[in-house]
Each structure stands twice: as C-alpha cells, then as structure tokens.
Write an enzyme that holds these catalytic residues in place. Structure first.
Site, PDB file in Angstrom:
ATOM      1  N   VAL A  16      10.539  -2.341   4.000  1.00 45.23           N
ATOM      2  CA  VAL A  16       9.590  -2.556   5.102  1.00 45.23           C
ATOM      3  C   VAL A  16      10.168  -3.529   6.133  1.00 45.23           C
ATOM      4  O   VAL A  16      10.143  -3.259   7.344  1.00 45.23           O
ATOM      5  CB  VAL A  16       8.232  -3.079   4.563  1.00 45.23           C
ATOM      6  CG1 VAL A  16       7.248  -3.276   5.705  1.00 45.23           C
ATOM      7  CG2 VAL A  16       7.660  -2.120   3.525  1.00 45.23           C
ATOM      8  N   LYS A  99      -0.309  -4.979  -1.046  1.00 44.97           N
ATOM      9  CA  LYS A  99      -1.573  -4.438  -1.598  1.00 44.97           C
ATOM     10  C   LYS A  99      -2.022  -5.154  -2.866  1.00 44.97           C
ATOM     11  O   LYS A  99      -3.208  -5.367  -3.080  1.00 44.97           O
ATOM     12  CB  LYS A  99      -1.413  -2.951  -1.887  1.00 44.97           C
ATOM     13  CG  LYS A  99      -0.183  -2.608  -2.697  1.00 44.97           C
ATOM     14  CD  LYS A  99       0.493  -1.378  -2.151  1.00 44.97           C
ATOM     15  CE  LYS A  99       1.918  -1.295  -2.635  1.00 44.97           C
ATOM     16  NZ  LYS A  99       2.678  -0.255  -2.023  1.00 44.97           N
ATOM     17  N   GLY A 181      15.036   8.801  -5.813  1.00 45.21           N
ATOM     18  CA  GLY A 181      14.516   7.569  -5.225  1.00 45.21           C
ATOM     19  C   GLY A 181      13.043   7.645  -4.843  1.00 45.21           C
ATOM     20  O   GLY A 181      12.519   6.743  -4.196  1.00 45.21           O
ATOM     21  N   LYS A 199      -5.032  -0.326  -3.646  1.00 45.10           N
ATOM     22  CA  LYS A 199      -5.322   0.134  -2.282  1.00 45.10           C
ATOM     23  C   LYS A 199      -6.805   0.481  -2.112  1.00 45.10           C
ATOM     24  O   LYS A 199      -7.428   0.102  -1.120  1.00 45.10           O
ATOM     25  CB  LYS A 199      -4.444   1.341  -1.960  1.00 45.10           C
ATOM     26  CG  LYS A 199      -2.961   0.980  -1.865  1.00 45.10           C
ATOM     27  CD  LYS A 199      -2.100   2.224  -1.870  1.00 45.10           C
ATOM     28  CE  LYS A 199      -0.645   1.901  -1.605  1.00 45.10           C
ATOM     29  NZ  LYS A 199       0.215   3.087  -1.749  1.00 45.10           N
TER      30      LYS A 199
HETATM   31  N1  LIG Z   1       8.251   0.379   0.597  1.00 45.25           N
HETATM   32  C1  LIG Z   1       7.185   0.931   1.172  1.00 45.25           C
HETATM   33  O1  LIG Z   1       7.225   2.070   1.633  1.00 45.25           O
HETATM   34  C2  LIG Z   1       5.890   0.144   1.264  1.00 45.25           C
HETATM   35  C3  LIG Z   1       4.766   0.754   1.829  1.00 45.25           C
HETATM   36  C4  LIG Z   1       3.572   0.029   1.974  1.00 45.25           C
HETATM   37  C5  LIG Z   1       3.544  -1.286   1.533  1.00 45.25           C
HETATM   38  N2  LIG Z   1       4.649  -1.848   0.958  1.00 45.25           N
HETATM   39  C6  LIG Z   1       4.575  -3.248   0.534  1.00 45.25           C
HETATM   40  O2  LIG Z   1       5.458  -4.001   1.351  1.00 45.25           O
HETATM   41  C7  LIG Z   1       5.978  -5.102   0.628  1.00 45.25           C
HETATM   42  C8  LIG Z   1       7.506  -5.049   0.662  1.00 45.25           C
HETATM   43  O3  LIG Z   1       7.929  -3.843   0.056  1.00 45.25           O
HETATM   44  P1  LIG Z   1       9.448  -3.319   0.172  1.00 45.25           P
HETATM   45  O4  LIG Z   1       9.419  -1.920  -0.337  1.00 45.25           O
HETATM   46  O5  LIG Z   1      10.001  -3.601   1.511  1.00 45.25           O
HETATM   47  O6  LIG Z   1      10.161  -4.257  -0.913  1.00 45.25           O
HETATM   48  P2  LIG Z   1      11.716  -4.426  -1.163  1.00 45.25           P
HETATM   49  O7  LIG Z   1      12.488  -3.323  -0.543  1.00 45.25           O
HETATM   50  O8  LIG Z   1      11.881  -4.702  -2.623  1.00 45.25           O
HETATM   51  O9  LIG Z   1      12.074  -5.762  -0.352  1.00 45.25           O
HETATM   52  C9  LIG Z   1      11.624  -7.015  -0.730  1.00 45.25           C
HETATM   53  C10 LIG Z   1      12.298  -8.045   0.164  1.00 45.25           C
HETATM   54  O10 LIG Z   1      11.796  -9.324  -0.171  1.00 45.25           O
HETATM   55  C11 LIG Z   1      12.891 -10.231  -0.362  1.00 45.25           C
HETATM   56  N3  LIG Z   1      12.444 -11.231  -1.319  1.00 45.25           N
HETATM   57  C12 LIG Z   1      11.985 -11.044  -2.582  1.00 45.25           C
HETATM   58  N4  LIG Z   1      11.616 -12.227  -3.138  1.00 45.25           N
HETATM   59  C13 LIG Z   1      11.841 -13.162  -2.195  1.00 45.25           C
HETATM   60  C14 LIG Z   1      11.682 -14.566  -2.147  1.00 45.25           C
HETATM   61  N5  LIG Z   1      11.191 -15.252  -3.182  1.00 45.25           N
HETATM   62  N6  LIG Z   1      12.005 -15.212  -1.011  1.00 45.25           N
HETATM   63  C15 LIG Z   1      12.529 -14.547   0.055  1.00 45.25           C
HETATM   64  N7  LIG Z   1      12.681 -13.206   0.080  1.00 45.25           N
HETATM   65  C16 LIG Z   1      12.369 -12.535  -1.040  1.00 45.25           C
HETATM   66  C17 LIG Z   1      14.036  -9.373  -0.839  1.00 45.25           C
HETATM   67  O11 LIG Z   1      15.266 -10.024  -0.572  1.00 45.25           O
HETATM   68  P3  LIG Z   1      16.689  -9.307  -0.827  1.00 45.25           P
HETATM   69  O12 LIG Z   1      16.776  -8.236   0.227  1.00 45.25           O
HETATM   70  O13 LIG Z   1      17.685 -10.379  -0.623  1.00 45.25           O
HETATM   71  O14 LIG Z   1      16.636  -8.761  -2.212  1.00 45.25           O
HETATM   72  C18 LIG Z   1      13.810  -8.115   0.003  1.00 45.25           C
HETATM   73  O15 LIG Z   1      14.411  -8.272   1.262  1.00 45.25           O
HETATM   74  C19 LIG Z   1       5.362  -4.996  -0.765  1.00 45.25           C
HETATM   75  O16 LIG Z   1       4.187  -5.767  -0.811  1.00 45.25           O
HETATM   76  C20 LIG Z   1       5.012  -3.532  -0.886  1.00 45.25           C
HETATM   77  O17 LIG Z   1       3.959  -3.285  -1.791  1.00 45.25           O
HETATM   78  C21 LIG Z   1       5.817  -1.161   0.822  1.00 45.25           C
END
Ligand SMILES: NC(=O)c1ccc[n+]([C@@H]2O[C@H](COP(=O)([O-])OP(=O)(O)OC[C@H]3O[C@@H](n4cnc5c(N)ncnc54)[C@H](OP(=O)(O)O)[C@@H]3O)[C@@H](O)[C@H]2O)c1
Length: 425
Positions: A16, A99, A181, A199
């Site tokens: 995101v 969420k 994936g 949600k």
């Molecule tokens: N993916 C989707 O399509 C989607 C859709 C709707 C909602 N969401 C929500 O959006 C949020 C993010 O999802 P995502 O899919 O983008 O997750 P993700 O790809 O796993 O990315 C998480 C990010 O957070 C960073 N991070 C984790 N712990 C941290 C900490 N303690 N301090 C600083 N940075 C930290 C990670 O750093 P690194 O990059 O260095 O590992 C990474 O950049 C979640 O709440 C998810 O439920 C996601």
C-alpha cells in the site's frame, strides 16, 4: 486560505505504501517528508524513491512538528495503535488502511482523536479501492441503512471462483493461489474469515451508527467447502461465496456475520468473481445499491488512501474543525443476536447408507426439529454402497438445525454429515 504544501509522513512502504508514494508524486501540494520502514536496506520497486527520506524509527515521523498527516500503513495492532495515539497527541491527523486495528480498537482511537480535535480516515481499510466509507458518511447520510451484504475478501473469492470454474479442491486451489501470490503463506486470516470479519465490523458500525463489537460477529471460513458442494450448489441454481453480512431489525438488534453462503446464480454478488470485491447496501430512501471493484492491491488501495489524504489536506488549510461529517464516534454498543437464535435456510449434504427408509429417516429428523424441507436430492449410489443426499431446508432456527445435525451424526442411516452451509434468504 493558507497556501502551503501539506506535509505527510508514511509509516510503512509495502504494497500500500508504495502505491501511495507513486500516486502522490503527481500532487505538488503534498510533500512526503519522511517514510518509516522496518528495513532501510531492502530493495524497493519504486523508480524515483528518495532513499534519504527513509528511517527505521517511526518516531521521527510521530515527533516531527512539521508533519500534518500521518499515514499508518504497517498493519496489526502493535506498534500501529501506539504510533497512531502518539501522532494524534502530537497534533497530527491520521489516514490508515488497518482493518484489524479499526475492528479491535476503533472506538478507542476515534474517541482519542475527537479529544484532540483530529480526524482519522480509513477508506482503504474496508474494501480497498471501492469507495464505501466516504459515501456512507456523506452522500448516503440521509439513509437508514438496514442491510449490508458484501464480498470483502479477494483471496477467498478467488479460491471459491477457481473451485467453481475448474472443479478443483480447496487444497489444490489454495496451493496455486499461494504460488501466484493471491494467498499468503499463512492464509488463516483470509480463509478463516477474520479479514472479512474485521471489515464488516467497521462497515456495520458506520452504517448502523452503533458500535458493533468484533466479539459479537459470527465468523466461519471457507476451509470446509468441497468441490462436491460447489457442484451440488450449481445444480440447484446457486453459487457459493464467502458473504459478510450485517442486518439491523426493527427492534434495533443487529445480526453481523461472515460465513460461506449459497446465493442464487442470478444475484448480483454471484457475478463477483476472482479477486473483485463488492458491497450491496439496502437503505431508505436510496433502496438497493451495489458497488464493486478491486478490494486490494497496490494502486486500488492507494486510490483510497490518497483520497483520504487530499480530503484532510484541503480542510486543514481552511478550518480548525475539519471534516465534521466524517468523524466517527458511535459509542453506543449495538445489541447483537446470537447465531443460534437466527433464522436461516440451509444446504445440507449427507453421506447416507444405501438402505431403505433413509429419506424417510432424514425427513423424520428434520420434522422432529421443526425443520421443513424445500428439496431433497439423491442422484446416484457410490461404489461403496453409500449415497450423497443434498437437502435444502425452508427457513428455520439455527439452534434447531444444529440439533438436527447432532441427530444425523447419531443416526444409524447416516455415515457422515458432509457439510452444512447457509442459503441466502
Ligand atoms: N495489501 C493490500 O492490498 C491492502 C488492502 C487494504 C488494506 N491493507 C492494509 O494496509 C496495511 C498495509 O498493508 P501492506 O499490504 O502494504 O503491508 P506490507 O506490504 O507487509 O507492508 C508493511 C510495511 O510496513 C513496514 N513496517 C512493518 N513494521 C514496521 C515498523 N514497526 N516500523 C516501521 N515500518 C514497519 C514494512 O517495512 P519493510 O518494507 O522494511 O519490511 C513495510 O514497508 C495493513 O493494515 C493492511 O491490512 C492492505
């Protein structure tokens, strides 16, 4: 009106966060001043990334007095909860896609934000790229919403669609989804319905203007769905989908749940396939509307996050009390019905011994539990001299159905209860 660039801090640069970064590149009025990540040295698929913005300490964002808006895009409860609370205390507005946090701690953080006159927006948290939160808060605000039915998890919808179209088993499709994936290595949150439950908790709270507690949401995943159920459902004119639903009755009692459901093939949600999500909403005076689109992914989710950022950015240049309509403080806890007291129709698949009187025995057990049958189908006898029998009931009480299932498990005529799935009414 102030003419200055709004400064934001991104906490998280994963799927995101990357989409948000790339999308914001074309908005001159917004400046990303810092980005917190877990590992600064990780390779990132962002062409023009300014690596000097990266930090491994999210408090460089939380405590930076220049920053107006913090985007929490890391997920989970800790440290996200603490980072949001501390950011609010430091005078920042919040945009989040989290969420799980909203479902479990929403009330706490919304009240906290209100105390500090700050706004938390979360369009991306419920249906990714589908705009549903803002519409409910704004243009649909004049409605009394009494029903939501939605497909809110792309992974499970993908798996069910593949099982349906390719006649494959759950395990086969899950494995393939993980390779492509579409499913995580640990798929529990998706396949057991937790993600959809988070949600619908947030969506129902907003729609009913009363706090739905996550512990009051009934949840069942898709792991027990068999390809045989898919085929039997198809033969009867249905599709099987993981449906998140929320209803409010005339006595102000909510029924919020996530479970697989047989829905008629000609219904709108039956046509929502693969990773697409959809939300159907019924209310007065609008009637019935359905919004569908991408429920996840880098850019669809970024669309919602950036929309939230821009909404706040426009407001904070002009007012000390931004977005009054979009604030959230539904502290009254909704009364919720227990699943055992709900009325449902059921699909029941039984594996029976090929004995005389089996159908009569099934009818008797149902009658003893006050359950009427809409249809009962036995197509053939298997080589082991058993037969799969498919029953569709009329509407009856869940408690009675569970008692009937117990009786089937004890019946000398029945080998096994293959599955029990609710049917849309
Ligand atoms: N993916 C989707 O399509 C989607 C859709 C709707 C909602 N969401 C929500 O959006 C949020 C993010 O999802 P995502 O899919 O983008 O997750 P993700 O790809 O796993 O990315 C998480 C990010 O957070 C960073 N991070 C984790 N712990 C941290 C900490 N303690 N301090 C600083 N940075 C930290 C990670 O750093 P690194 O990059 O260095 O590992 C990474 O950049 C979640 O709440 C998810 O439920 C996601």
């Amino acid at each position: 009106m102030e003419d200055r660039r709004i400064k934001i801090g991104l906490i998280g640069l994963g799927t995101v966060g990357s989409g948000v970064y790339k999308t914001l590149e074309s908005f001159e009025e917004i400046e990303i001043v810092k980005i917190a990540v877990k590992n600064k040295n990780k390779n990132r698929n962002i062409q023009n990334l300014d690596y000097s913005l990266l930090t491994e300490d999210p408090y460089e964002i939380v405590n930076n007095p220049e920053i107006d808006i913090v985007c929490e895009l890391i997920g989970g409860i800790n440290p996200a909860f603490e980072l949001i609370e501390k950011s609010i205390k430091q005078g920042k507005h919040i945009v989040t896609a989290n969420k799980e946090l909203l479902a479990k701690k929403g009330e706490e953080i919304f009240n906290f934000a209100e105390k500090y006159n700050k706004v938390i927006l979360y369009e991306a948290a419920v249906a990714g790229g589908i705009p549903i939160i803002m519409p409910i808060k704004t243009i649909l605000a004049g409605n009394k919403i009494n029903k939501l039915e939605a497909i809110l998890n792309g992974t499970t919808n993908y798996i069910l669609t593949k099982m349906d179209t390719e006649n494959s088993s759950y395990d086969e499709v899950l494995k393939e989804s993980q390779t492509l994936g579409y499913a995580e290595a640990d798929p529990t949150s998706d396949v057991e319905g937790y993600d959809a439950a988070y949600k619908i908790t947030t969506l129902a709270t907003l729609a009913f203007k009363q706090k739905i507690r996550i512990e009051d949401v009934y949840r069942e995943g898709i792991t027990k769905i068999r390809s045989e159920d898919m085929k039997a459902a198809n033969d009867l004119g249905y599709k099987i989908k993981l449906i998140a639903s929320a209803k409010m009755d005339d006595e102000n009692c909510a029924d919020v749940r996530v479970h697989p459901m047989l829905i008629p093939k000609n219904s709108t949600l039956a046509h929502i396939n693969y990773v697409t999500n959809a939300v159907s909403l019924t209310g007065h005076p609008v009637g019935h509307i359905t919004l569908s689109g991408p429920g996840a992914g880098e850019f669809p989710t970024a669309s919602s996050v950036v929309g939230d950022i821009l909404a706040i950015a426009t407001e904070i240049k002009t007012t000390d009390y931004p977005l009054p309509m979009m604030r959230c403080n539904h502290n009254k806890i909704a009364k919720c019905i227990n699943i055992l007291d709900t009325q449902n129709k059921y699909y029941l698949s039984l594996n029976a011994k090929n004995n005389k009187g089996v159908i009569g025995n099934i009818g008797n057990i149902c009658a003893e539990n006050d359950i009427s049958l809409e249809s009962i189908v036995q197509k053939y006898v298997c080589s082991d001299n058993t037969a799969d029998i498919t029953v569709i009931t009329e509407t009856c009480c869940e408690k009675n159905m569970q008692n009937a299932v117990k009786a089937f498990n004890e019946s000398e005529f029945i080998n096994k209860v293959n599955n029990l799935i609710r049917v849309q009414i």
